[in-house]
Design a protein around this motif. Structure first.
Motif, PDB file in Angstrom:
ATOM      1  N   MET A   1       1.150  -1.197  -0.291  1.00 30.09           N
ATOM      2  CA  MET A   1      -0.281   0.044   0.019  1.00 30.09           C
ATOM      3  C   MET A   1       0.487   1.100  -0.489  1.00 30.09           C
ATOM      4  SD  MET A   1      -3.261  -0.607   3.062  1.00 30.09           S
ATOM      5  CE  MET A   1      -2.711  -2.653   3.600  1.00 30.09           C
ATOM      6  N   HIS A   2       1.003   2.213  -0.825  1.00 34.45           N
ATOM      7  CA  HIS A   2       1.768   3.043  -0.818  1.00 34.45           C
ATOM      8  C   HIS A   2       1.064   5.049  -0.835  1.00 34.45           C
ATOM      9  CE1 HIS A   2       4.685   1.040  -3.206  1.00 34.45           C
ATOM     10  NE2 HIS A   2       3.073   0.622  -4.191  1.00 34.45           N
ATOM     11  N   GLY A   3       1.689   5.708   0.144  1.00 37.74           N
ATOM     12  CA  GLY A   3       0.639   6.472   0.268  1.00 37.74           C
ATOM     13  C   GLY A   3      -0.770   6.865   0.803  1.00 37.74           C
ATOM     14  N   ILE A   4      -0.208   5.526   2.441  1.00 33.03           N
ATOM     15  CA  ILE A   4      -1.531   5.467   3.924  1.00 33.03           C
ATOM     16  C   ILE A   4      -0.873   5.830   4.806  1.00 33.03           C
ATOM     17  CG2 ILE A   4      -2.296   3.520   2.709  1.00 33.03           C
ATOM     18  CD1 ILE A   4      -1.046   2.386   4.868  1.00 33.03           C
ATOM     19  N   SER A   5      -1.840   6.474   5.439  1.00 34.71           N
ATOM     20  CA  SER A   5      -1.520   7.002   6.512  1.00 34.71           C
ATOM     21  C   SER A   5      -0.994   5.991   7.836  1.00 34.71           C
ATOM     22  CB  SER A   5      -2.470   8.160   6.840  1.00 34.71           C
ATOM     23  OG  SER A   5      -3.693   7.046   7.294  1.00 34.71           O
ATOM     24  N   ARG A   6       0.153   6.747   8.652  1.00 42.14           N
ATOM     25  CA  ARG A   6       0.057   6.034   9.320  1.00 42.14           C
ATOM     26  C   ARG A   6      -0.692   5.311  10.413  1.00 42.14           C
ATOM     27  NH1 ARG A   6       4.480   9.364  13.084  1.00 42.14           N
ATOM     28  NH2 ARG A   6       5.974   7.839  11.912  1.00 42.14           N
TER      29      ARG A   6
ATOM     30  N   ARG B   1      -4.199  -1.337   9.905  1.00 39.20           N
ATOM     31  CA  ARG B   1      -3.832  -2.609   9.606  1.00 39.20           C
ATOM     32  C   ARG B   1      -2.910  -3.792  10.090  1.00 39.20           C
ATOM     33  NH1 ARG B   1      -6.114  -5.279   6.206  1.00 39.20           N
ATOM     34  NH2 ARG B   1      -4.944  -5.712   4.443  1.00 39.20           N
TER      35      ARG B   1
ATOM     36  N   THR C   1      -4.075   4.309   9.574  1.00 43.01           N
ATOM     37  CA  THR C   1      -4.101   3.033   8.446  1.00 43.01           C
ATOM     38  C   THR C   1      -3.332   1.868   8.650  1.00 43.01           C
ATOM     39  OG1 THR C   1      -5.081   4.778   7.142  1.00 43.01           O
ATOM     40  CG2 THR C   1      -4.945   2.342   6.757  1.00 43.01           C
ATOM     41  N   LEU C   2      -2.214   2.747   8.295  1.00 46.60           N
ATOM     42  CA  LEU C   2      -1.339   1.580   8.894  1.00 46.60           C
ATOM     43  C   LEU C   2      -1.451   0.698   9.888  1.00 46.60           C
ATOM     44  CD1 LEU C   2       1.805  -0.027   7.592  1.00 46.60           C
ATOM     45  CD2 LEU C   2       3.213   1.785   7.831  1.00 46.60           C
TER      46      LEU C   2
END
Length: 148
Positions: free
Chosen positions: A58-63, A69, A65-66
């Motif tokens: 996943m590119h460009g996800i917020s911290r 996940r 959201t990371l």
């Protein structure tokens, strides 16, 4: 002579015990199969949950959201481990049930063998009693003929 009747009762008891042991062995085997099926289902469920939670690129996800996940993956891994442990316990129970079934089958064989031996002895006793009765009747007939 009550002894042959007692042998018959003991033989019937041994046959009932053999039948009961065979029935319980079948139940133990059914339990074993059920536990193995449950273990397989748990393993599959744990694997599926783990695969669903795996991280993709996943590119460009917020911290935030990371981390959400990552938390989901950690929970899925813990659930997978728990499923594996429960599956191992169920597998152990299945093995114990199979061992119990084997023991019960051996007991059934022992009881059945004992019943056959008792039936054989009972048949021999009946045969001996019949012969003795026939000899007695022949003697009585010979004595009656001799008395005339």
């Amino acid at each position: 002579m009550p002894w042959p009747r007692e042998l018959g009762r003991i033989g019937a008891l041994a046959e009932r015990r053999a039948a009961d042991a065979r029935r319980r062995a079948g139940q133990a085997l059914d339990r074993a199969v059920e536990r193995e099926d449950q273990a397989d289902t748990l393993r599959q469920h744990g694997d599926e949950q783990l695969q669903l939670a795996e991280l993709d690129e996943m590119h460009g996800i917020s911290r935030e959201t990371l981390f959400t996940r990552l938390r989901a993956v950690a929970i899925a891994r813990a659930h997978h481990l728990e499923c594996q442990l429960r599956a191992e316990r169920l597998q152990d129970e299945a093995e114990d049930a199979r061992d119990q079934a084997l023991d019960l089958q051996q007991q059934a064989g022992t009881h059945q063998s004992r019943a056959r031996r008792l039936q054989s002895v009972q048949a021999q006793l009946r045969k001996t009693q019949r012969r003795a009765l026939l000899r007695r009747q022949e003697r009585e007939i010979e004595e009656e003929i001799a008395c005339r």
